[in-house]
Design an enzyme around this catalytic site. Sequence first.
Site, PDB file in Angstrom:
ATOM      1  CB  VAL A  11       1.300   1.320  13.467  1.00  0.00           C
ATOM      2  CG1 VAL A  11       1.287   2.814  13.739  1.00  0.00           C
ATOM      3  CG2 VAL A  11       0.293   0.966  12.387  1.00  0.00           C
ATOM      4  NE  ARG A 154       2.023   3.890  -0.349  1.00  0.00           N
ATOM      5  CZ  ARG A 154       2.667   4.271  -1.453  1.00  0.00           C
ATOM      6  NH1 ARG A 154       2.152   4.017  -2.641  1.00  0.00           N
ATOM      7  NH2 ARG A 154       3.832   4.891  -1.352  1.00  0.00           N
ATOM      8  CB  CYS A 263      -5.702  -0.918   6.485  1.00  0.00           C
ATOM      9  SG  CYS A 263      -4.207  -0.567   7.437  1.00  0.00           S
ATOM     10  CE  LYS A 324       1.209  -3.214  -0.614  1.00  0.00           C
ATOM     11  NZ  LYS A 324       1.138  -1.779  -0.263  1.00  0.00           N
TER      12      LYS A 324
END
Length: 462
Positions: A11, A154, A263, A324
């Site tokens: 982040v 994302r 998350c 992912k």
Amino acid sequence: MKIAVIGTGYVGLVAGVCFAEMGNAVICVDTNAATVGKLRNGQSPIFEPDMDELLARNIAAGRLSFTTQAREAVDGADLAFICVGTPPRDRDGEPELSLVYGAAKDIARAMTGPLTVVIKSTVPVGTGDAVEEIIRRTRPGAVVSVASNPEFLREGSAIDDFNRPDRIVIGVEDLRAQETLQRLYLPLCAAGAPLIVTRRRTSELTKYAANAFLATKISFINEMADLCEKAGGDVTELAAGIGLDERIGRAFLNAGPGYGGSCFPKDTCALLHTAQEYGVPLRVVEGTVAANNARKHRMAIKVMKAAGGSVADMKIAVLGLTFKPDTDDMREAPSIPLIRHLQRAGARIAAYDPQGIRQAREHLTDVDFHDDPYECARDADVVVLMTEWDEVRTLDLARLNRVMHTPTMVDLRNIYAPELVRRFGFRLAGIGRPATPRPEAPLPAPPAPIRSERELEAIIVK
């Protein structure tokens, strides 16, 4: 504006680079000297598309720098963003906030004038109150505003998400913080990003609520996939059938091995812990978490069934490890419990991932890692498609068949059309799809030519 960013994890680094790209002077702080050294040389500790280019450009322009000293960053700053990690505690899943509170103390000691402190880390409701109390206690008389500004990034598209957000949420308790953040985000708002201004506690809850809702959609479609397998339906067609309803939406309706990442698992558990503290049952979220945990075991059972009931002494090739594509993040990746379950059942595991192998080594043992998917699948009894990387989406199926010992594929992301895979000689097990191909319906015979009005009347009457 001068901005201090405390923490250069996912982040913090994305925020720091993007704020600098917007023309601000940004100094990012990290206590790890080795990490700071690499960042000063333009080397990102995370994989994210476009990150290296933005790092190099903003460092060269003098808008972005890195330090281990909070005082250097906070001195004279207009804003200080807290972007440190809040990992779940092992004993109860509650977020560990020691880094957040430590950052608050460092900021209080370093600030030299009025300052807006913004919590971008994902934190439980009420954390902003605690941070404000820490700063005022550490630095009595300080002119400080504490705001909440959750991130909605994302992994794999974080920079694009930051620059073109579907919304910006700020939680404030005073006009000064509101005006400062509105000025900071003016370029994004001018480009069309909606700005939602709310109270601090509502903002803190918003991130958890959003992730819990998305996680619920994933668990829901996975359970529908299980029903489709039993009832003879096709979950991909079902998802299209319900996803076109604008009240539902198509996003997050792809059946698979369950959600993972940094998350959803953490935030759903944290939201449940908060609800328990306030005595509010969240049955839907509880069911979501339980369904996702059970999903990991079911996926191992699916692989074993595809292998004939046992994987003992078999080679299983797992293509894709990260939770992912377009990230190297292995946190809570579904591949980890899958591989561990199969290893306990006696399988030998080979694994391939374009970016995640380095991190995967920290989570998995006795795995033969490969940089090439075909070498990974060589002599394998079963190949498992785990992460939908482009490299996995575009496999040469004929070549894959040739290198395998037994052409059996378990497609846990429904990447390939069943008819295509079977055409290349594979036995296929997908998610929520019929075990047998759909029968080809014969074309209807052309109607007989109509030669008289009497025939037309007969058709109308009939």
